[in-house]
Design an enzyme around this catalytic site. Structure first.
Site, PDB file in Angstrom:
ATOM      1  N   ARG A   1      -4.562   2.209  11.832  1.00  0.00           N
ATOM      2  CA  ARG A   1      -3.949   3.491  11.438  1.00  0.00           C
ATOM      3  C   ARG A   1      -2.901   3.974  12.439  1.00  0.00           C
ATOM      4  O   ARG A   1      -2.717   5.166  12.635  1.00  0.00           O
ATOM      5  CB  ARG A   1      -4.999   4.591  11.258  1.00  0.00           C
ATOM      6  CG  ARG A   1      -6.037   4.317  10.199  1.00  0.00           C
ATOM      7  CD  ARG A   1      -5.476   4.393   8.789  1.00  0.00           C
ATOM      8  NE  ARG A   1      -6.525   4.473   7.805  1.00  0.00           N
ATOM      9  CZ  ARG A   1      -7.172   3.416   7.291  1.00  0.00           C
ATOM     10  NH1 ARG A   1      -6.852   2.202   7.664  1.00  0.00           N
ATOM     11  NH2 ARG A   1      -8.117   3.598   6.385  1.00  0.00           N
TER      12      ARG A   1
ATOM     13  N   CYS B   1      -8.784  10.536   3.674  1.00  0.00           N
ATOM     14  CA  CYS B   1      -9.778  10.730   4.743  1.00  0.00           C
ATOM     15  C   CYS B   1      -9.233  11.655   5.823  1.00  0.00           C
ATOM     16  O   CYS B   1      -8.102  11.488   6.294  1.00  0.00           O
ATOM     17  CB  CYS B   1     -10.160   9.386   5.368  1.00  0.00           C
ATOM     18  SG  CYS B   1     -11.294   8.448   4.341  1.00  0.00           S
TER      19      CYS B   1
HETATM   20  P1  FAD Z   1       3.149  11.527   4.176  1.00  0.00           P
HETATM   21  O1  FAD Z   1       1.788  12.034   3.884  1.00  0.00           O
HETATM   22  O2  FAD Z   1       4.286  12.108   3.444  1.00  0.00           O
HETATM   23  O3  FAD Z   1       3.420  11.671   5.741  1.00  0.00           O
HETATM   24  C1  FAD Z   1       2.461  11.248   6.686  1.00  0.00           C
HETATM   25  C2  FAD Z   1       3.165  10.988   8.020  1.00  0.00           C
HETATM   26  O4  FAD Z   1       4.069   9.897   7.856  1.00  0.00           O
HETATM   27  C3  FAD Z   1       4.014  12.186   8.497  1.00  0.00           C
HETATM   28  O5  FAD Z   1       3.979  12.240   9.900  1.00  0.00           O
HETATM   29  C4  FAD Z   1       5.408  11.818   8.034  1.00  0.00           C
HETATM   30  O6  FAD Z   1       6.414  12.421   8.813  1.00  0.00           O
HETATM   31  C5  FAD Z   1       5.380  10.301   8.252  1.00  0.00           C
HETATM   32  N1  FAD Z   1       6.334   9.620   7.379  1.00  0.00           N
HETATM   33  C6  FAD Z   1       6.437   9.705   6.029  1.00  0.00           C
HETATM   34  N2  FAD Z   1       7.460   8.940   5.597  1.00  0.00           N
HETATM   35  C7  FAD Z   1       8.021   8.374   6.692  1.00  0.00           C
HETATM   36  C8  FAD Z   1       9.120   7.512   6.921  1.00  0.00           C
HETATM   37  N3  FAD Z   1       9.894   7.050   5.919  1.00  0.00           N
HETATM   38  N4  FAD Z   1       9.393   7.143   8.206  1.00  0.00           N
HETATM   39  C9  FAD Z   1       8.648   7.586   9.237  1.00  0.00           C
HETATM   40  N5  FAD Z   1       7.595   8.428   9.084  1.00  0.00           N
HETATM   41  C10 FAD Z   1       7.298   8.808   7.837  1.00  0.00           C
HETATM   42  N6  FAD Z   1      -4.768   5.875   3.919  1.00  0.00           N
HETATM   43  C11 FAD Z   1      -5.173   4.660   4.344  1.00  0.00           C
HETATM   44  O7  FAD Z   1      -4.711   4.198   5.396  1.00  0.00           O
HETATM   45  N7  FAD Z   1      -6.092   3.932   3.638  1.00  0.00           N
HETATM   46  C12 FAD Z   1      -6.613   4.359   2.478  1.00  0.00           C
HETATM   47  O8  FAD Z   1      -7.413   3.675   1.873  1.00  0.00           O
HETATM   48  C13 FAD Z   1      -6.169   5.629   1.973  1.00  0.00           C
HETATM   49  N8  FAD Z   1      -6.664   6.107   0.819  1.00  0.00           N
HETATM   50  C14 FAD Z   1      -6.215   7.317   0.354  1.00  0.00           C
HETATM   51  C15 FAD Z   1      -6.690   7.780  -0.877  1.00  0.00           C
HETATM   52  C16 FAD Z   1      -6.241   8.999  -1.384  1.00  0.00           C
HETATM   53  C17 FAD Z   1      -6.756   9.486  -2.713  1.00  0.00           C
HETATM   54  C18 FAD Z   1      -5.287   9.755  -0.652  1.00  0.00           C
HETATM   55  C19 FAD Z   1      -4.742  11.045  -1.190  1.00  0.00           C
HETATM   56  C20 FAD Z   1      -4.818   9.311   0.580  1.00  0.00           C
HETATM   57  C21 FAD Z   1      -5.291   8.091   1.097  1.00  0.00           C
HETATM   58  N9  FAD Z   1      -4.850   7.605   2.328  1.00  0.00           N
HETATM   59  C22 FAD Z   1      -5.242   6.364   2.759  1.00  0.00           C
HETATM   60  C23 FAD Z   1      -3.974   8.437   3.187  1.00  0.00           C
HETATM   61  C24 FAD Z   1      -2.458   8.248   2.932  1.00  0.00           C
HETATM   62  O9  FAD Z   1      -2.204   7.650   1.687  1.00  0.00           O
HETATM   63  C25 FAD Z   1      -1.830   7.400   4.056  1.00  0.00           C
HETATM   64  O10 FAD Z   1      -1.983   8.068   5.277  1.00  0.00           O
HETATM   65  C26 FAD Z   1      -0.339   7.126   3.843  1.00  0.00           C
HETATM   66  O11 FAD Z   1       0.114   6.248   4.849  1.00  0.00           O
HETATM   67  C27 FAD Z   1       0.534   8.372   3.865  1.00  0.00           C
HETATM   68  O12 FAD Z   1       1.829   7.988   3.444  1.00  0.00           O
HETATM   69  P2  FAD Z   1       2.843   9.030   2.780  1.00  0.00           P
HETATM   70  O13 FAD Z   1       4.068   8.275   2.396  1.00  0.00           O
HETATM   71  O14 FAD Z   1       2.183   9.793   1.717  1.00  0.00           O
HETATM   72  O15 FAD Z   1       3.172   9.934   4.046  1.00  0.00           O
HETATM   73  N1  EPU Z   2     -20.849   6.660   3.751  1.00  0.00           N
HETATM   74  C1  EPU Z   2     -21.857   7.583   3.684  1.00  0.00           C
HETATM   75  N2  EPU Z   2     -21.540   8.867   3.314  1.00  0.00           N
HETATM   76  C2  EPU Z   2     -20.272   9.241   3.027  1.00  0.00           C
HETATM   77  C3  EPU Z   2     -19.239   8.292   3.106  1.00  0.00           C
HETATM   78  C4  EPU Z   2     -19.547   6.995   3.469  1.00  0.00           C
HETATM   79  O1  EPU Z   2     -23.009   7.282   3.956  1.00  0.00           O
HETATM   80  O2  EPU Z   2     -20.088  10.421   2.700  1.00  0.00           O
HETATM   81  C5  EPU Z   2     -21.203   5.277   4.085  1.00  0.00           C
HETATM   82  C6  EPU Z   2     -21.069   4.371   2.858  1.00  0.00           C
HETATM   83  O3  EPU Z   2     -22.233   4.388   2.078  1.00  0.00           O
HETATM   84  C7  EPU Z   2     -20.793   3.001   3.500  1.00  0.00           C
HETATM   85  C8  EPU Z   2     -20.028   3.369   4.782  1.00  0.00           C
HETATM   86  O4  EPU Z   2     -20.305   4.747   5.050  1.00  0.00           O
HETATM   87  O5  EPU Z   2     -22.002   2.401   3.840  1.00  0.00           O
HETATM   88  C9  EPU Z   2     -18.539   3.102   4.669  1.00  0.00           C
HETATM   89  O6  EPU Z   2     -17.994   3.915   3.614  1.00  0.00           O
HETATM   90  P1  EPU Z   2     -16.660   3.494   2.814  1.00  0.00           P
HETATM   91  O7  EPU Z   2     -16.846   2.129   2.237  1.00  0.00           O
HETATM   92  O8  EPU Z   2     -16.301   4.585   1.893  1.00  0.00           O
HETATM   93  O9  EPU Z   2     -15.570   3.330   3.945  1.00  0.00           O
HETATM   94  P2  EPU Z   2     -15.041   4.364   5.024  1.00  0.00           P
HETATM   95  O10 EPU Z   2     -15.094   3.653   6.336  1.00  0.00           O
HETATM   96  O11 EPU Z   2     -15.703   5.680   4.946  1.00  0.00           O
HETATM   97  C10 EPU Z   2     -12.576   3.524   4.946  1.00  0.00           C
HETATM   98  C11 EPU Z   2     -11.227   4.168   5.083  1.00  0.00           C
HETATM   99  C12 EPU Z   2     -10.670   4.569   3.722  1.00  0.00           C
HETATM  100  C13 EPU Z   2     -10.599   3.353   2.823  1.00  0.00           C
HETATM  101  C14 EPU Z   2     -12.021   2.792   2.674  1.00  0.00           C
HETATM  102  C15 EPU Z   2     -12.051   1.531   1.827  1.00  0.00           C
HETATM  103  C16 EPU Z   2     -10.952   5.315   7.207  1.00  0.00           C
HETATM  104  C17 EPU Z   2     -10.991   6.611   7.928  1.00  0.00           C
HETATM  105  N3  EPU Z   2     -11.301   5.353   5.924  1.00  0.00           N
HETATM  106  O12 EPU Z   2     -13.507   4.527   4.568  1.00  0.00           O
HETATM  107  O13 EPU Z   2      -9.339   5.025   3.967  1.00  0.00           O
HETATM  108  O14 EPU Z   2     -10.077   3.702   1.549  1.00  0.00           O
HETATM  109  O15 EPU Z   2     -12.525   2.447   3.985  1.00  0.00           O
HETATM  110  O16 EPU Z   2     -11.443   0.484   2.499  1.00  0.00           O
HETATM  111  O17 EPU Z   2     -10.607   4.288   7.793  1.00  0.00           O
HETATM  112  C18 EPU Z   2      -7.978   6.955   4.434  1.00  0.00           C
HETATM  113  O18 EPU Z   2      -7.701   6.406   5.519  1.00  0.00           O
HETATM  114  O19 EPU Z   2      -7.465   8.040   4.068  1.00  0.00           O
HETATM  115  C19 EPU Z   2      -8.941   6.298   3.543  1.00  0.00           C
HETATM  116  C20 EPU Z   2      -9.341   6.850   2.408  1.00  0.00           C
END
Ligand code: FAD
Ligand code: EPU
EC number: 1.3.1.98
Length: 295
Positions: free
Chosen positions: A174, A221
């Site tokens: 991240r 998250c």
């Molecule tokens: P924004 O939210 O618009 O901005 C975030 C940051 O990035 C800000 O500091 C912004 O200035 C910077 N930024 C944006 N665009 C640029 C650019 N072109 N150049 C330089 N900096 C820039 N994240 C994960 O890592 N894994 C997941 O599984 C995941 N699951 C998600 C699920 C849901 C339902 C949601 C809503 C979010 C999830 N996220 C996840 C979080 C999010 O999608 C990521 O953090 C993503 O990288 C944000 O990108 P964005 O383009 O929306 O950036």
């Molecule tokens: N768990 C719980 N309670 C909860 C949530 C999770 O007990 O409320 C347990 C689950 O049962 C599982 C373990 O924790 O045993 C891991 O949970 P999960 O598989 O949901 O993965 P996570 O580590 O919580 C990460 C990323 C997500 C990404 C998922 C799937 C981070 C901070 N989060 O979640 O990324 O989508 O794995 O790969 O790294 C994000 O970064 O915004 C994000 C959504």
């Protein structure tokens, strides 16, 4: 405030005062002057005054007061992808693409790469980001991250435009190592030829991990996983699932997600973040980006 008409900047960027709630997946955030930029000249002009770069707004908690800086959004050619293999850089199974704009929506890009039988980025399936935002924070899942598929990055700052490679950056879980505010305007992808069905199977597998994630308005998250432990599990064990402040709630499905029940304010979200920090013993690092930054 009365709505002001859009204007054009010196280089032709569309400039408009708009509520940022419209551009965030949480649906929270006050007004700012938004610059819609579609080429290098407009981008160079946009960074002449204090600015922020907005991607898909999927990791943002923007204050109800908005932000005073201009907010840059990449559009037009900066939101288009040239996925044609570059013959000078591609060889054997390795494909290096043309330029992919920082404003390209990641989910559509991942679908296109699958259809073309190009592998390396399918682990990021389901992340609702733009390419630039996903690169900036090296968005990913357990099955892969953005830096698995990057060849060259074009970075724009007030000092000018330069190209870097992943080897030039201290990237990790991240984090890209790119300083805040340095704009990822375009990237070239480094991919591997594969059968489309194989890529699809990997996407489906990675997508399974999302089944338990909430479907409501959210910025994903809230906290990074400390030392590989799920922050969601820690918040859950602290008994916080379903905790509510105003219109914001810790999701009952997954405790690391804060959701907007409708009408949440930025203060509601901040209060929940503070509650989590107070109740969870381990120190937690925020994953959400707060606009403006706090403290
Ligand atoms: P924004 O939210 O618009 O901005 C975030 C940051 O990035 C800000 O500091 C912004 O200035 C910077 N930024 C944006 N665009 C640029 C650019 N072109 N150049 C330089 N900096 C820039 N994240 C994960 O890592 N894994 C997941 O599984 C995941 N699951 C998600 C699920 C849901 C339902 C949601 C809503 C979010 C999830 N996220 C996840 C979080 C999010 O999608 C990521 O953090 C993503 O990288 C944000 O990108 P964005 O383009 O929306 O950036
Ligand atoms: N768990 C719980 N309670 C909860 C949530 C999770 O007990 O409320 C347990 C689950 O049962 C599982 C373990 O924790 O045993 C891991 O949970 P999960 O598989 O949901 O993965 P996570 O580590 O919580 C990460 C990323 C997500 C990404 C998922 C799937 C981070 C901070 N989060 O979640 O990324 O989508 O794995 O790969 O790294 C994000 O970064 O915004 C994000 C959504």
């Amino acid at each position: 405030m009365t709505a002001l008409p859009a204007t054009a900047s010196r280089t032709g960027a569309r400039v408009e005062r708009l509520p940022l709630a419209r551009y965030t997946t949480l649906g929270v955030g006050g007004e700012a002057e938004v610059w819609f930029v579609s080429n290098g000249a407009q981008l160079a002009e946009a960074v002449e005054a204090p600015y922020r770069i907005l991607g898909g707004g999927s990791n943002l908690v923007v204050a109800d007061e908005g932000v005073p800086e201009r907010v840059i959004r990449l559009t037009g050619p900066l939101a288009e992808a040239d996925l044609t293999p570059d013959p000078a850089l591609s060889s054997g199974e390795t494909v290096v693409t043309g330029w992919v704009g920082g404003g390209v929506p990641l989910p559509g890009l991942i679908r296109k790469l699958q259809k073309l039988g190009l592998s390396n980025l399918e682990g990021t399936v389901g992340i609702p980001a733009q390419v630039g935002g996903a690169v900036w924070m090296n968005a990913g899942t357990r099955y892969g991250e953005m830096f698995d598929g990057l060849h060259t990055l074009e970075i724009v700052t007030p000092g000018g435009t330069r190209q870097v490679t992943p080897d030039d950056l201290a990237w990790g879980y991240r984090q890209s190592g790119i300083p805040r505010g340095h704009i990822v305007s375009r990237v070239r992808l480094r991919l591997r030829r594969s059968a489309p069905e194989e890529v699809l199977a990997k996407m489906d597998f990675a997508d399974q991990a999302r089944k338990g994630q909430p479907k409501m308005k959210t910025p994903g998250c809230a906290f990074k996983n400390p030392g590989g432990v799920s922050a969601g599990k820690l918040i859950d064990e602290a008994g916080l699932k379903g905790a509510r402040v105003g219109g914001a709630m810790i999701a009952p499905e997954h405790a690391n997600f804060i959701v907007n029940l409708g009408g949440a304010s930025s203060a509601d979200v901040h209060a929940l973040l503070a509650l989590i920090r107070e109740r969870v013993g381990a120190p937690l690092e925020l994953e959400y980006e707060l606009w403006p930054e706090q403290g």
